[in-house]
Design a protein around this motif. Structure first.
Motif, short mmCIF file in Angstrom:
data_model
loop_
_atom_site.label_atom_id
_atom_site.label_comp_id
_atom_site.label_asym_id
_atom_site.label_seq_id
_atom_site.Cartn_x
_atom_site.Cartn_y
_atom_site.Cartn_z
N GLU A 94 0.80 -1.22 0.00
CA GLU A 94 0.00 0.00 0.00
C GLU A 94 0.84 1.28 0.00
O GLU A 94 0.58 2.19 -0.76
CB GLU A 94 -0.93 0.00 1.23
CG GLU A 94 -2.36 0.26 0.85
CD GLU A 94 -3.26 0.19 2.05
OE1 GLU A 94 -4.04 1.13 2.22
OE2 GLU A 94 -3.20 -0.79 2.79
N GLU A 95 1.83 1.34 0.85
CA GLU A 95 2.66 2.55 0.98
C GLU A 95 4.00 2.43 0.25
O GLU A 95 4.78 3.37 0.25
CB GLU A 95 2.92 2.85 2.46
CG GLU A 95 1.69 3.19 3.26
CD GLU A 95 1.02 4.49 2.82
OE1 GLU A 95 1.71 5.39 2.32
OE2 GLU A 95 -0.21 4.60 2.98
N LEU A 96 4.26 1.28 -0.34
CA LEU A 96 5.52 1.03 -1.02
C LEU A 96 5.25 0.45 -2.41
O LEU A 96 4.45 -0.48 -2.53
CB LEU A 96 6.39 0.05 -0.23
CG LEU A 96 6.84 0.53 1.15
CD1 LEU A 96 7.38 -0.64 1.97
CD2 LEU A 96 7.88 1.62 1.02
N GLY A 97 5.91 0.96 -3.41
CA GLY A 97 5.78 0.41 -4.75
C GLY A 97 6.68 -0.80 -4.90
O GLY A 97 7.32 -1.26 -3.95
N ARG A 98 6.78 -1.33 -6.12
CA ARG A 98 7.68 -2.45 -6.40
C ARG A 98 9.11 -1.96 -6.19
O ARG A 98 9.45 -0.86 -6.58
CB ARG A 98 7.50 -2.90 -7.83
CG ARG A 98 6.14 -3.53 -8.08
CD ARG A 98 5.99 -3.89 -9.52
NE ARG A 98 6.91 -4.99 -9.80
CZ ARG A 98 6.58 -6.07 -10.48
NH1 ARG A 98 5.38 -6.18 -10.97
NH2 ARG A 98 7.45 -7.03 -10.68
N MET A 99 9.91 -2.80 -5.58
CA MET A 99 11.30 -2.44 -5.31
C MET A 99 12.25 -3.43 -5.92
O MET A 99 11.92 -4.61 -6.02
CB MET A 99 11.51 -2.32 -3.81
CG MET A 99 10.92 -1.03 -3.32
SD MET A 99 10.87 -0.88 -1.58
CE MET A 99 9.29 -1.54 -1.25
N THR A 100 13.41 -2.95 -6.29
CA THR A 100 14.46 -3.81 -6.82
C THR A 100 15.59 -3.87 -5.80
O THR A 100 16.02 -2.83 -5.30
CB THR A 100 14.99 -3.27 -8.17
OG1 THR A 100 13.90 -3.19 -9.07
CG2 THR A 100 16.07 -4.18 -8.73
N ILE A 101 16.04 -5.07 -5.51
CA ILE A 101 17.14 -5.28 -4.57
C ILE A 101 18.21 -6.06 -5.33
O ILE A 101 17.95 -7.14 -5.83
CB ILE A 101 16.66 -6.06 -3.32
CG1 ILE A 101 15.58 -5.25 -2.61
CG2 ILE A 101 17.84 -6.37 -2.41
CD1 ILE A 101 14.84 -6.01 -1.53
N LYS A 102 19.40 -5.47 -5.40
CA LYS A 102 20.50 -6.06 -6.17
C LYS A 102 21.67 -6.35 -5.24
O LYS A 102 22.19 -5.45 -4.60
CB LYS A 102 20.93 -5.11 -7.28
CG LYS A 102 21.96 -5.70 -8.20
CD LYS A 102 22.25 -4.73 -9.34
CE LYS A 102 23.24 -5.34 -10.29
NZ LYS A 102 23.53 -4.42 -11.41
N VAL A 103 22.06 -7.62 -5.18
CA VAL A 103 23.17 -8.07 -4.33
C VAL A 103 24.37 -8.30 -5.23
O VAL A 103 24.28 -9.05 -6.20
CB VAL A 103 22.82 -9.37 -3.57
CG1 VAL A 103 23.96 -9.80 -2.67
CG2 VAL A 103 21.52 -9.21 -2.79
N THR A 104 25.48 -7.65 -4.92
CA THR A 104 26.73 -7.87 -5.67
C THR A 104 27.83 -8.24 -4.70
O THR A 104 27.83 -7.82 -3.54
CB THR A 104 27.14 -6.63 -6.47
OG1 THR A 104 27.25 -5.51 -5.60
CG2 THR A 104 26.14 -6.32 -7.56
N ARG A 105 28.76 -9.04 -5.19
CA ARG A 105 29.89 -9.41 -4.34
C ARG A 105 31.19 -9.00 -4.95
O ARG A 105 31.26 -8.59 -6.05
CB ARG A 105 29.89 -10.91 -4.05
CG ARG A 105 29.95 -11.77 -5.27
CD ARG A 105 29.99 -13.25 -4.89
NE ARG A 105 30.25 -13.99 -6.09
CZ ARG A 105 31.43 -14.53 -6.38
NH1 ARG A 105 32.40 -14.41 -5.53
NH2 ARG A 105 31.60 -15.18 -7.49
#
Length: 163
Positions: A152-163
């Motif tokens: 409701e208060e947050l849109g779609r989010m992208t989370i990117k993990v890099t090493r």
């Protein structure tokens, strides 16, 4: 003599296998919500370990400290305990849109955490609005990209993990 020792140390570090830095980029998406009573949401982004213990509060966007406890899960898990470090990661509330947040793979004390399973938590609470919590499990030590569902208060989010 010290110069030779330092040169040998630097050379050894350059030639030895190094641990890759771990980083998690979180694209926090705040949707545009119409209405006369719109207030920008308070947002907390924090990391928990595999046992659901708080590892680090990455950022908190707020206006007044009195309302931080409205982000209920963050407040219970980390907010009420991290008050000394909170000033270092606190900023003003944000306008609707996408905002980038980086977790550098360290804990609240600034020490690197080991590779393994963690959870990225993003919580938002808005006056005259609702509350939303998005949780995304990640694996440090592996390159990964996730897209979360909108709340409701947050849109779609992208989370990117890099090493």
């Amino acid at each position: 003599m010290k110069r030779k020792h330092l040169a040998g140390l630097v050379c050894g570090l350059l030639l030895s296998p190094m641990v890759m830095a771990q980083q998690v980029e979180i694209q926090v998406n705040l949707p545009e919500i119409g209405g006369a009573m719109y207030y920008r949401p308070y947002v907390a982004v924090w990391i928990e370990d595999a046992s659901d213990n708080s590892v680090k509060t990455v950022t908190v966007w707020r206006k007044e400290a009195d309302w931080l406890k409205d982000m209920r899960r963050w407040w219970r898990k980390a907010g009420r305990y991290d008050q000394g470090e909170l000033d270092a990661v606190t900023g003003a509330t944000r306008r609707p849109g996408t905002h980038s947040v980086i977790w550098d793979g360290t804990n609240q004390q600034g020490q690197k955490v080991p590779a393994g399973r963690y959870t990225v938590n993003i919580e938002a609470a808005r006056e005259h609005g609702s509350r939303s919590l998005v949780r995304q499990p990640i694996e440090l030590g592996k390159n990964q990209t996730f897209t979360t569902e909108a709340a409701e208060e947050l849109g779609r989010m992208t989370i990117k993990v890099t090493r």
